[in-house]
Write a protein that holds these residues in place. Structure first.
Motif, PDB file in Angstrom:
ATOM      1  N   ALA A 226     -44.862  71.679 107.631  1.00 42.54           N
ATOM      2  CA  ALA A 226     -44.810  72.889 108.461  1.00 42.54           C
ATOM      3  C   ALA A 226     -43.641  73.804 108.091  1.00 42.54           C
ATOM      4  O   ALA A 226     -43.784  75.024 108.072  1.00 42.54           O
ATOM      5  N   ASP A 227     -42.463  73.234 107.810  1.00 44.74           N
ATOM      6  CA  ASP A 227     -41.325  74.086 107.453  1.00 44.74           C
ATOM      7  C   ASP A 227     -40.825  73.855 106.022  1.00 44.74           C
ATOM      8  O   ASP A 227     -39.769  74.352 105.644  1.00 44.74           O
ATOM      9  N   GLY A 228     -41.598  73.079 105.254  1.00 42.41           N
ATOM     10  CA  GLY A 228     -41.264  72.874 103.842  1.00 42.41           C
ATOM     11  C   GLY A 228     -40.324  71.719 103.567  1.00 42.41           C
ATOM     12  O   GLY A 228     -40.074  71.378 102.399  1.00 42.41           O
ATOM     13  N   THR A 229     -39.777  71.070 104.639  1.00 44.67           N
ATOM     14  CA  THR A 229     -38.878  69.938 104.411  1.00 44.67           C
ATOM     15  C   THR A 229     -39.589  68.617 104.724  1.00 44.67           C
ATOM     16  O   THR A 229     -40.603  68.591 105.428  1.00 44.67           O
ATOM     17  N   CYS A 230     -39.048  67.525 104.178  1.00 46.35           N
ATOM     18  CA  CYS A 230     -39.681  66.211 104.322  1.00 46.35           C
ATOM     19  C   CYS A 230     -39.753  65.781 105.793  1.00 46.35           C
ATOM     20  O   CYS A 230     -38.879  66.127 106.594  1.00 46.35           O
ATOM     21  N   VAL A 231     -40.781  65.020 106.101  1.00 45.68           N
ATOM     22  CA  VAL A 231     -41.036  64.572 107.475  1.00 45.68           C
ATOM     23  C   VAL A 231     -40.898  63.052 107.547  1.00 45.68           C
ATOM     24  O   VAL A 231     -41.430  62.326 106.706  1.00 45.68           O
TER      25      VAL A 231
END
Length: 340
Positions: A226-231
């Motif tokens: 969703a925001d481009g960073t790892c989850v």
């Protein structure tokens, strides 16, 4: 009832010792203090009113392990945390990891296999899944080729336990595959004490917030999230500790469906790196100094748990929110820095 906790002075181990003592178990800790501090015993004692038995033993010494079990023949269960756990270090020094994480497991299982009945909880990891094909990750997701020797030791550890259970009558084991532990005990008497540069996101955040680290690096903001960073799935360490106690009781009460079982332990919710930073900023009231840098090799895009099996079979569920867990981590960080 006497329970052995190996690595019981470590982050997750110490919180599990607290929960065991709160439930009335007598706890014996083995730790070689290579990545922990004996002062943790004082914190456990302050919380529970009782200091556990402690033996400083290197579990790589096979004869010392055998001697321990001869002296403590009344051990009813073992929760096995003792292991090296830094992914990067495991890549640089694989033999250290195979000796420390696999050899020690074998020696403990050898000792337990001589007992008429034994109960064993293994500290496993969601790293066994690698980049899973589907989210959330269930226990039936395929185990992928390990990205590091550390991850491989968790896979091999599970296989060794499964093979041993097949041929050892009386040995009952549960592997808990947990996601990303964080936080500290609400008393701020014990918490995460990384030696050197933190390997995990949350202590790096709190150390940056308190001024020990100049800046946090966010590795990539171009992932398909969703925001481009790892989850990741961030679970409060006290919730995780309680899962170990519930799993142990399952074996002691003979409620297990097989002599070897596997459970995911997480919240069931994925949080991105930026969401974790935002959580810190909410609970601390501070802006965090961070910058986005290149992706880090080996990072999976997303990993969060399907906890249905643990919820239904163990009757366990995480209770704390990300913000609650983050506040405990921040309270702990401030306390230990004010002390020094």
């Amino acid at each position: 009832m006497k329970i052995l906790v190996t690595g019981g002075l470590g982050f997750i181990g110490s919180h599990t010792v607290v929960e065991l003592q709160n439930e009335g178990f007598e706890v014996v800790i083995i730790d070689d203090c290579s990545n922990a501090d004996e002062k943790v015993l004082d914190g456990i004692g302050a919380i529970t009113g009782k200091t556990p038995i402690f033996e400083k033993i290197d579990l790589k010494e096979k004869n010392d392990v055998a001697d321990f079990f001869q002296r403590h023949h009344d051990i009813e269960g073992v929760i096995h945390f003792a292991a090296s756990k830094a992914v990067g270090e495991s890549v640089e020094n694989p033999l250290l990891y195979y000796e420390n994480n696999i050899g020690t497991l074998v020696y403990i299982l050898k000792a337990l296999s001589k007992k008429e009945r034994s109960n064993f909880i293994f500290s496993s990891s969601c790293t066994v899944y690698g980049q899973a094909d589907e989210m959330p990750i269930t226990e039936n997701a395929p185990v992928k080729v390990a990205e590091s020797p550390y991850g491989n030791t968790k896979q091999m550890g599970e296989e060794i336990i499964a093979d041993t259970c097949k041929v050892t009558e009386g040995l009952n084991a549960i592997a808990l595959r947990y996601f990303n532990p964080m936080g500290a005990h609400p008393s701020a008497e014990i918490g995460e004490l990384p030696i050197g540069v933190p390997q995990n996101l949350v202590p790096f955040i709190t150390q940056t917030g308190v001024g020990i680290r100049e800046e946090l690096s966010v590795f990539g903001d171009d992932y398909p999230t969703a925001d481009g960073t790892c989850v990741r799935d961030y679970i409060y360490v006290v919730d995780l500790a309680r899962a170990h106690v519930v799993a142990l009781k399952r074996l002691i009460d003979k409620k297990n469906r097989a002599n070897y079982e596997i459970f995911n332990v997480g919240t069931g919710t994925g949080s991105s790196v930026l969401q974790v930073i935002e959580s810190f900023e909410r609970v601390s009231g501070k802006k965090l100094n961070y910058k986005v840098v290149d992706r880090r090799p080996g990072d999976v895009i997303s990993a969060y748990a399907d906890t249905t099996k643990a919820n239904n079979e163990l009757g366990w569920k995480s209770e704390y929110t990300l913000d609650q867990a983050m506040k405990s981590a921040w309270d702990w960080e401030q306390k230990i820095r004010n002390k020094s």
